[in-house]
Every structure is written in structure tokens, then in C-alpha cells.
Design a protein around this motif. Sequence first.
Motif, short mmCIF file in Angstrom:
data_model
loop_
_atom_site.label_atom_id
_atom_site.label_comp_id
_atom_site.label_asym_id
_atom_site.label_seq_id
_atom_site.Cartn_x
_atom_site.Cartn_y
_atom_site.Cartn_z
N PRO A 76 0.79 -1.23 0.00
CA PRO A 76 0.00 0.00 0.00
C PRO A 76 0.83 1.29 0.00
O PRO A 76 0.26 2.38 0.11
CB PRO A 76 -0.80 -0.13 1.30
N HIS A 77 2.13 1.15 -0.11
CA HIS A 77 3.00 2.31 -0.03
C HIS A 77 3.68 2.55 -1.39
O HIS A 77 3.36 1.91 -2.38
CB HIS A 77 4.03 2.11 1.09
N ARG A 78 4.64 3.43 -1.40
CA ARG A 78 5.33 3.76 -2.65
C ARG A 78 6.25 2.61 -3.06
O ARG A 78 6.89 1.97 -2.20
CB ARG A 78 6.13 5.04 -2.45
N LEU A 79 6.35 2.36 -4.36
CA LEU A 79 7.23 1.30 -4.86
C LEU A 79 7.90 1.76 -6.15
O LEU A 79 7.25 2.29 -7.05
CB LEU A 79 6.45 0.01 -5.10
N THR A 80 9.21 1.55 -6.22
CA THR A 80 9.99 1.80 -7.42
C THR A 80 10.65 0.50 -7.84
O THR A 80 11.14 -0.25 -6.99
CB THR A 80 11.07 2.87 -7.16
N SER A 81 10.65 0.22 -9.13
CA SER A 81 11.28 -1.01 -9.62
C SER A 81 12.56 -0.67 -10.38
O SER A 81 12.74 0.44 -10.87
CB SER A 81 10.32 -1.80 -10.51
N TYR A 82 13.43 -1.65 -10.46
CA TYR A 82 14.68 -1.52 -11.22
C TYR A 82 14.93 -2.82 -11.97
O TYR A 82 14.35 -3.87 -11.64
CB TYR A 82 15.85 -1.19 -10.29
N VAL A 83 15.82 -2.76 -12.95
CA VAL A 83 16.23 -3.96 -13.68
C VAL A 83 17.71 -4.25 -13.42
O VAL A 83 18.07 -5.29 -12.89
CB VAL A 83 15.95 -3.82 -15.19
N GLY A 84 18.57 -3.32 -13.79
CA GLY A 84 20.01 -3.54 -13.64
C GLY A 84 20.58 -2.90 -12.40
O GLY A 84 19.94 -2.05 -11.75
N TRP A 85 21.83 -3.27 -12.06
CA TRP A 85 22.45 -2.75 -10.85
C TRP A 85 22.63 -1.24 -10.90
O TRP A 85 22.50 -0.55 -9.89
CB TRP A 85 23.79 -3.43 -10.60
N ASP A 86 22.92 -0.70 -12.11
CA ASP A 86 23.12 0.73 -12.23
C ASP A 86 21.82 1.48 -11.97
O ASP A 86 21.79 2.55 -11.34
CB ASP A 86 23.70 1.08 -13.59
N GLU A 87 20.72 0.90 -12.45
CA GLU A 87 19.41 1.51 -12.21
C GLU A 87 19.05 1.44 -10.74
O GLU A 87 18.47 2.39 -10.17
CB GLU A 87 18.36 0.78 -13.06
N MET A 88 19.38 0.32 -10.11
CA MET A 88 19.13 0.17 -8.67
C MET A 88 19.90 1.22 -7.88
O MET A 88 19.35 1.89 -6.99
CB MET A 88 19.54 -1.23 -8.20
N GLU A 89 21.19 1.39 -8.20
CA GLU A 89 22.00 2.34 -7.46
C GLU A 89 21.52 3.78 -7.68
O GLU A 89 21.51 4.58 -6.74
CB GLU A 89 23.47 2.20 -7.84
N ALA A 90 21.10 4.09 -8.89
CA ALA A 90 20.60 5.44 -9.17
C ALA A 90 19.32 5.71 -8.38
O ALA A 90 19.14 6.80 -7.81
CB ALA A 90 20.36 5.61 -10.67
N ALA A 91 18.43 4.72 -8.34
CA ALA A 91 17.18 4.90 -7.60
C ALA A 91 17.45 5.02 -6.10
O ALA A 91 16.83 5.83 -5.39
CB ALA A 91 16.24 3.73 -7.88
N LEU A 92 18.39 4.21 -5.60
CA LEU A 92 18.72 4.26 -4.18
C LEU A 92 19.36 5.60 -3.83
O LEU A 92 19.07 6.19 -2.77
CB LEU A 92 19.66 3.10 -3.84
N ARG A 93 20.21 6.11 -4.72
CA ARG A 93 20.82 7.41 -4.49
C ARG A 93 19.75 8.50 -4.35
O ARG A 93 19.83 9.36 -3.48
CB ARG A 93 21.77 7.76 -5.65
N GLU A 94 18.73 8.42 -5.21
CA GLU A 94 17.67 9.41 -5.16
C GLU A 94 16.86 9.27 -3.87
O GLU A 94 16.47 10.27 -3.25
CB GLU A 94 16.75 9.26 -6.38
N MET A 95 16.62 8.03 -3.44
CA MET A 95 15.88 7.81 -2.20
C MET A 95 16.62 8.38 -1.00
O MET A 95 15.99 8.87 -0.05
CB MET A 95 15.65 6.30 -1.99
#
Length: 411
Positions: A76-95
Motif C-alpha cells: 500500500p505504499h510507494r514502490l519503485t522497480s529496477y532492472v540492472g544494478w546501475d538503475e538500482m544504485e541510481a534509484a537508491l541514491r535518489e531515495m
Amino acid sequence: MPDLDATFLETASRELERQKTDAWLLYDFRALNPLAAHLVGLPEGQKRRYFVLIEPGRTPHALVQKIEVSGWEGWPHRLTSYVGWDEMEAALREMLRGMDAVAMEVSPRDSIPYVDHVPAGVVELVESLGPRVVSSVDLISGTAAQWGAHGHALHHGAAEILARTARTAFELAARAAGLTPEADPGTAAAFDTSDEPTPVTEHDLAEWIRARLRAEGLTEADTIVAVGPNAAKPHYEPRAEGSSTLTADRVFMVDLWGRVAGEPDAVFADQTWMGFLGPAPPADVIAGWDAVVAARDAAVDVIREDPGATGADADRAARDTLIARGYEDAIFHRTGHGIDRELHGVGPTLDSIEMRDDRRLVAGVGFSVEPGVYLEGRFGHRTEIDVYMREDGPEVTPSRIQYNLWRTSES
């Protein structure tokens, strides 16, 4: 369905603000972090990495690999998805943008392994993105380790069942040895077993205890029954083949635990009781028993007298008492473990030797107090109670604890 309990989120937000920490970052991979897996509601973990960010007053934010998003259906909360490690790291950096400190399940030098679940590489990754990583141990004490009013009440019910079952077990052992148990009005009364067969061995009695605890409404219940030299083995397990018979002139130990069935909030109770199958325990048996009782009470006194006491402080008080009485070489374990909805819970332990547990014993958490001495090849003693930390200090369960070594007279 993954989610975060509303009460947990409320208390986590309050604790984060109190501890001046920006966020709690939960991380898991294949249930490597059982605390995160439990809190999120994915106890089996997932095959790919996920993060959940909890910030005070904000919607939790999950970062999940795209192929596993289906496992988060209903989140029920916010969710962001990723595919590759670079996308994961970029999303985590933004978080994590703008944060100075985030809490994770780490423990410097693995001093508290119960909460040391995040790999060093993940810590390195998070810190490379901006914030420093701090331990979540105090957050855990204020959230996941809290018993809550319902859990506290259920614990009391379980504790009284254990106490009565332990006394009954001793009386059955006395009957098996052809002896009559002496009354002990200071502890719980036994159940009526006049119509039941008498167990003959440690294993027989352990089976009777398990059945009784289930019949009284407890689950995840188990026991250790040990007599004579077997009581000097802290984690002895009597087997169907080869366990000792319940005969006279032996030390008797029963350790038993369980929690109320059908109640997700139920908190475990865990106790150990001691007796002697005979009318006249030898002097060394009495001395050992007096020592563990004194150590148990010393630990509780420290907790009662010092509002800032830690688990390590209580452990040292018990340990120093035993050492002063000459039992230094007979101490095999710490003084106590955390208790909550797990038998060995995530809250503070009474430990200064196996671990360096400097967590304060804050209101709302609970733990066992169970000093023991073990004279290999002869006998062992352990006395175990549970303690719940109220706002005004420690509350001991069960309602009547053991001061006198149970003993018998000749039939």
C-alpha cells in the motif's frame, strides 16, 4: 501480502525522530535479514535484492527488482522497480538524497550478531551514495522488540502455565523415584495427575510436558528434562533411547517454554526449575543452588536500581556473584536472552561475555534471567525467570519464583 504494520510505522517514526536519525533502511536478499523479512511480510525473502526506506512522517518507499514486483502485489505504499544494478544504485541514491545517517541491521565488530544482518558490501554501497550507516539496534528495542499490552498479557498467561507444569513434572519425577515431594507454598501448585501413568525416564517426562503444554493452549512449546550428570549439559536433549531413568539421589532440572497458540502477538515465556530427588541434598548441591539464586537476584537488583542499566551490566552482576562463590570455571553461557514473539528475540540480551550487549534495557522489552553453573560429570544448576521492563522498572514472571530447591521425603 507485504506491508508494514501501522503501529510499527508509528513507533519507528517516533524513535527515528528521538534518535535524530534520518531514516531506517531495511535491506534483504533471500531472507538474509530475518528482521527485515519479518517486518515487511516476506519471511521467505526474495531471490533479488530489495530495500525499504522508512522516514518519519513519510510514506515508506520500496525498491524492488522488476521481475519480483508481482510478489509485492497489494503493497500500500510507494514502490519503485529496477532492472540492472546501475538503475538500482541510481534509484537508491535518489531515495537517500540529502540524508546524513540511515539505520540498518549492522553491529560494529559483530558485537551483537542477533542484529548484524546487512553485508559489509551493502553498507559500502549505501555510504557511497551519501549517508553514513548507523546501527538499528536501538530502533529495534523501541519497535520490533516491544511486547505491547496484548503480548504482555499473553506472556503472563503462558508463564503461569509453565510454572504449574514444572512443579507437576517434579512431582511426577518424585513419584517415579518412589519418593514423596515436599510441598513448596512459595511456588505454583501442580496439576492433578493422580489418574495419569508415571513417566519412567527423562524422555518420558519430556513427552508428558510437551503434551501438557499443548493441552493448556501453548504452541512452539518444548522442554529439557535432565537428572544427575545430564543437568551439567545446558542444552541436553533426552532421547527415546538411552535417556536416564528418574531415580533417587539425583539433581533434577526442567527447562520449558512456549507461547499462547492462535495469537500472533503472543510473547514467549521461558523458565527453568530445579529439584533434588531425595530428602537431603549434598552440601555441594545446596551451595550451587544458592549461588545461582544469588546471581539471578543480583542481576535483577542491578536492573531495578539503575534506570540506565544495560544487558551487559546485568550479566556482569550475575557473573561476579558466581565467581565470588568459586564457580568461574562452571559458567558456560550468558545470563539471559531477549524474548518477544520469538523465543530468542531481537531485543537486548544479558550478555557481556558471548557478546558485548551494551543496549539499555528500555521500557517495553523483555528477556530471560538464567544464570547457571555446570559441574561436568556431576550436576548442574540453572534458575530462569523472565523480566518485562515497565516504565517504573522490572516486572518478574512467573508470579511466584523459586527460592528453595525442591526436594522430597521417603515414601
